[in-house]
Design a protein around this motif. Structure first.
Motif, short mmCIF file in Angstrom:
data_model
loop_
_atom_site.label_atom_id
_atom_site.label_comp_id
_atom_site.label_asym_id
_atom_site.label_seq_id
_atom_site.Cartn_x
_atom_site.Cartn_y
_atom_site.Cartn_z
N CYS A 120 -5.17 0.26 5.36
CA CYS A 120 -5.54 1.70 4.49
C CYS A 120 -5.62 2.75 5.29
O CYS A 120 -5.21 4.11 5.01
CB CYS A 120 -6.78 1.18 3.72
N TYR A 173 -8.85 5.12 -3.94
CA TYR A 173 -7.91 6.03 -2.97
C TYR A 173 -7.35 7.18 -3.88
O TYR A 173 -7.10 6.82 -5.11
CB TYR A 173 -6.58 5.59 -2.56
N ARG A 221 -8.73 -2.60 6.06
CA ARG A 221 -9.32 -1.28 6.65
C ARG A 221 -8.28 -0.49 7.46
O ARG A 221 -7.89 0.52 7.31
CB ARG A 221 -10.72 -1.28 7.10
N ILE A 261 -13.54 2.02 0.97
CA ILE A 261 -13.45 0.68 0.97
C ILE A 261 -15.12 0.04 1.00
O ILE A 261 -15.63 0.61 1.93
CB ILE A 261 -12.52 -0.10 2.12
N ARG A 305 1.01 4.02 -3.05
CA ARG A 305 0.95 5.39 -2.89
C ARG A 305 2.05 6.17 -3.57
O ARG A 305 1.94 7.23 -4.22
CB ARG A 305 0.79 5.80 -1.44
N LEU A 316 1.01 -1.19 -0.20
CA LEU A 316 0.02 0.15 -0.01
C LEU A 316 0.87 1.38 0.04
O LEU A 316 0.44 2.13 -0.57
CB LEU A 316 -0.73 0.11 1.07
N ALA A 320 -9.22 6.61 1.96
CA ALA A 320 -9.48 5.50 1.03
C ALA A 320 -10.89 4.93 1.37
O ALA A 320 -11.28 4.89 2.38
CB ALA A 320 -8.47 4.52 1.17
N GLU A 327 -1.95 3.86 5.89
CA GLU A 327 -1.23 4.12 4.61
C GLU A 327 -2.14 5.01 3.50
O GLU A 327 -1.24 5.59 2.80
CB GLU A 327 -0.75 2.89 3.91
N LEU A 328 -3.14 4.84 3.44
CA LEU A 328 -3.92 5.48 2.46
C LEU A 328 -5.28 6.10 3.11
O LEU A 328 -6.55 5.93 2.85
CB LEU A 328 -4.63 4.49 1.31
N LEU A 357 -11.57 -0.86 -3.56
CA LEU A 357 -10.93 0.19 -2.76
C LEU A 357 -10.52 1.24 -3.86
O LEU A 357 -10.02 0.90 -4.69
CB LEU A 357 -9.56 -0.52 -2.16
#
Length: 216
Positions: free
Chosen positions: A190, A211, A187, A199, A120, A116, A197, A193-194, A209
């Motif tokens: 994310c 993002y 979840r 989901i 990104r 992830l 996002a 890291e995101l 997902l």
């Protein structure tokens, strides 16, 4: 158990791709972002790449399986806008950034958090990541989603592949792996890291997902 065995044999005789089922949705998500240059990680024989090609300027597909990558390369041999590279995600061009990155049933083959983070980093400012993934079932909500999928699966098989198949088509022959992370695990990763996002749990044992990377 006998019923499950019968369903399994029926589904084997009428194969259809749960991943391709979401192809149009993925292409719509990518097109809505305004992406022009797209990276498709684990492109298989190129079904999604073909859909993306009509909505974007260029598509780069990464596929580590030799036979599958060869089939995809042959498919797009006359299309300079589509490039197929026989490699996995680690073999991508580390300097390049894309307007959109797609993965279909690929993320569970890779270390979740590190991948992830790397995804990104693959995105250009304002770029979009679109994932259709698999997760490990681990709770009542997963069971409730699986039951309608089990009923709908053979019906879809009859509609999409009414004739009895002796073997799966090539685009369904790439190596598979059982997912290790639950949807809750995904979840949580994310969120780390995101952030932001989106989901959603989906039918046919999948989640989606989306993002969007911050714009400059």
């Amino acid at each position: 158990m006998a019923l499950l065995s019968h369903l399994h044999h029926f589904n084997q005789r009428h194969p259809w791709s749960h991943n391709d089922h979401y192809g149009r949705w993925i292409a719509d998500q990518v097109a809505a972002s305004g992406a022009r240059d797209v990276l498709d990680v684990g492109c298989g024989t190129g079904n999604l790449a073909a859909s993306l090609r009509h909505r974007t300027a260029t598509v780069t597909g990464l596929e580590p399986d030799p036979a599958t990558a060869r089939a995809a390369a042959e498919r797009f041999a006359d299309d300079p806008a589509v490039t197929i590279v026989r490699t996995d995600f680690a073999g991508r061009d580390p300097q390049r950034r894309w307007d959109a990155v797609t993965l279909v049933a690929v993320l569970h083959h890779l270390p979740l958090v590190l991948t992830l983070r790397a995804l990104r980093g693959c995105l250009a400012p304002g770029g979009r990541l679109v994932v259709v993934g698999c997760y490990r079932e681990a709770g009542p909500a997963d069971l409730l989603t699986s039951l309608p999928a089990m009923v709908a699966n053979p019906i879809m098989g009859l509609v999409k592949h009414p004739g009895r198949a002796d073997a799966k088509p090539l685009h369904m022959m790439a190596p598979t792996a059982e997912p290790q992370e639950t949807l809750a695990d995904i979840r949580d990763a994310c969120a780390q890291e995101l952030p932001g996002a989106r989901i959603r749990r989906r039918l046919f044992w999948r989640y989606t997902l989306v993002y969007d990377a911050p714009a400059r």
